[in-house]
Motif scaffolding. Structure first.
Motif, short mmCIF file in Angstrom:
data_model
loop_
_atom_site.label_atom_id
_atom_site.label_comp_id
_atom_site.label_asym_id
_atom_site.label_seq_id
_atom_site.Cartn_x
_atom_site.Cartn_y
_atom_site.Cartn_z
N PRO A 44 7.40 -12.52 -10.19
CA PRO A 44 6.21 -12.40 -9.34
C PRO A 44 6.53 -11.74 -7.99
O PRO A 44 7.62 -11.89 -7.46
CB PRO A 44 5.75 -13.84 -9.14
N VAL A 45 5.54 -11.01 -7.49
CA VAL A 45 5.66 -10.37 -6.17
C VAL A 45 4.63 -11.03 -5.26
O VAL A 45 3.43 -10.99 -5.53
CB VAL A 45 5.42 -8.85 -6.25
N PHE A 78 1.44 -8.54 -16.88
CA PHE A 78 0.40 -9.10 -17.74
C PHE A 78 1.00 -10.11 -18.72
O PHE A 78 0.39 -11.12 -19.03
CB PHE A 78 -0.33 -7.98 -18.48
N LYS A 79 2.21 -9.85 -19.17
CA LYS A 79 2.90 -10.77 -20.09
C LYS A 79 3.09 -12.14 -19.43
O LYS A 79 2.83 -13.17 -20.04
CB LYS A 79 4.24 -10.17 -20.50
N ASP A 80 3.52 -12.14 -18.17
CA ASP A 80 3.68 -13.41 -17.45
C ASP A 80 2.34 -14.09 -17.24
O ASP A 80 2.22 -15.31 -17.35
CB ASP A 80 4.36 -13.19 -16.09
N TYR A 81 1.31 -13.31 -16.95
CA TYR A 81 -0.04 -13.87 -16.77
C TYR A 81 -0.51 -14.54 -18.06
O TYR A 81 -1.03 -15.66 -18.03
CB TYR A 81 -1.01 -12.76 -16.36
N GLN A 82 -0.33 -13.87 -19.19
CA GLN A 82 -0.74 -14.46 -20.47
C GLN A 82 0.01 -15.75 -20.74
O GLN A 82 -0.56 -16.72 -21.23
CB GLN A 82 -0.50 -13.47 -21.61
N ARG A 83 1.30 -15.76 -20.44
CA ARG A 83 2.11 -16.96 -20.66
C ARG A 83 1.59 -18.12 -19.81
O ARG A 83 1.50 -19.26 -20.27
CB ARG A 83 3.57 -16.67 -20.34
N LEU A 84 1.21 -17.84 -18.57
CA LEU A 84 0.73 -18.89 -17.68
C LEU A 84 -0.66 -19.41 -18.06
O LEU A 84 -0.98 -20.56 -17.80
CB LEU A 84 0.68 -18.38 -16.24
N ASN A 123 0.82 -1.22 0.00
CA ASN A 123 0.00 0.00 0.00
C ASN A 123 0.85 1.27 0.00
O ASN A 123 0.45 2.29 -0.56
CB ASN A 123 -0.94 0.02 1.21
N GLN A 124 2.02 1.21 0.60
CA GLN A 124 2.88 2.39 0.69
C GLN A 124 3.80 2.55 -0.51
O GLN A 124 4.29 3.65 -0.76
CB GLN A 124 3.72 2.32 1.97
N GLN A 125 4.05 1.47 -1.25
CA GLN A 125 5.04 1.51 -2.34
C GLN A 125 4.51 0.87 -3.62
O GLN A 125 5.19 0.05 -4.24
CB GLN A 125 6.31 0.78 -1.90
N VAL A 126 3.33 1.24 -4.03
CA VAL A 126 2.69 0.60 -5.18
C VAL A 126 3.55 0.70 -6.44
O VAL A 126 3.74 -0.29 -7.16
CB VAL A 126 1.28 1.20 -5.43
N SER A 127 4.10 1.86 -6.72
CA SER A 127 4.90 2.03 -7.94
C SER A 127 6.13 1.12 -7.95
O SER A 127 6.44 0.49 -8.97
CB SER A 127 5.36 3.48 -8.10
N GLU A 128 6.81 1.04 -6.82
CA GLU A 128 8.00 0.18 -6.73
C GLU A 128 7.64 -1.29 -6.90
O GLU A 128 8.35 -2.06 -7.54
CB GLU A 128 8.74 0.40 -5.40
N VAL A 129 6.51 -1.68 -6.31
CA VAL A 129 6.07 -3.07 -6.40
C VAL A 129 5.70 -3.42 -7.84
O VAL A 129 6.02 -4.50 -8.34
CB VAL A 129 4.90 -3.35 -5.44
N LYS A 130 5.05 -2.50 -8.54
CA LYS A 130 4.71 -2.74 -9.95
C LYS A 130 5.97 -2.91 -10.78
O LYS A 130 6.03 -3.78 -11.66
CB LYS A 130 3.85 -1.59 -10.49
N ARG A 131 6.99 -2.12 -10.50
CA ARG A 131 8.26 -2.28 -11.22
C ARG A 131 8.90 -3.62 -10.90
O ARG A 131 9.44 -4.29 -11.78
CB ARG A 131 9.22 -1.14 -10.88
N ALA A 132 8.83 -4.04 -9.65
CA ALA A 132 9.39 -5.33 -9.25
C ALA A 132 8.67 -6.47 -9.96
O ALA A 132 9.27 -7.50 -10.29
CB ALA A 132 9.31 -5.50 -7.74
#
Length: 84
Positions: free
Chosen positions: A26-27, A42-48, A12-21
């Motif tokens: 996977p996070v 989303f690319k990893d999701y599509q692959r899975l 909740n405090q670091q959404v942008s950093e988590v999205k980059r990670a």
């Protein structure tokens, strides 16, 4: 592929950093120390979730009547059997 683990509070405090990670792997988001959610690109999701289909499934799909499919006829030669 590295798996990053963070708490819900950190998320909740670091959404942008988590999205980059999530672009690097996977996070895992924990809730009270237990795994609760996984964030991934989303690319990893599509692959899975990619479905593998056979030719019968593809031909049975709706709107395939207009697909032109005319494979060449197979030529199978004859030869004598050797039973010796």
């Amino acid at each position: 592929m590295a798996i990053t683990t963070i708490s819900s509070r950190e998320f909740n405090q670091q959404v942008s950093e988590v999205k980059r990670a999530a672009n690097n792997g996977p996070v895992l988001i924990t809730d009270r120390g237990r795994p609760a959610h996984v964030l991934m690109s989303f690319k990893d999701y599509q692959r899975l979730t990619k479905q593998r289909r056979n030719i019968a499934d593809v031909l049975a799909m709706p709107d395939t009547a207009d697909i032109e499919f005319d494979p060449p006829q197979a030529t199978i030669g004859q030869r004598t059997a050797d039973f010796s």
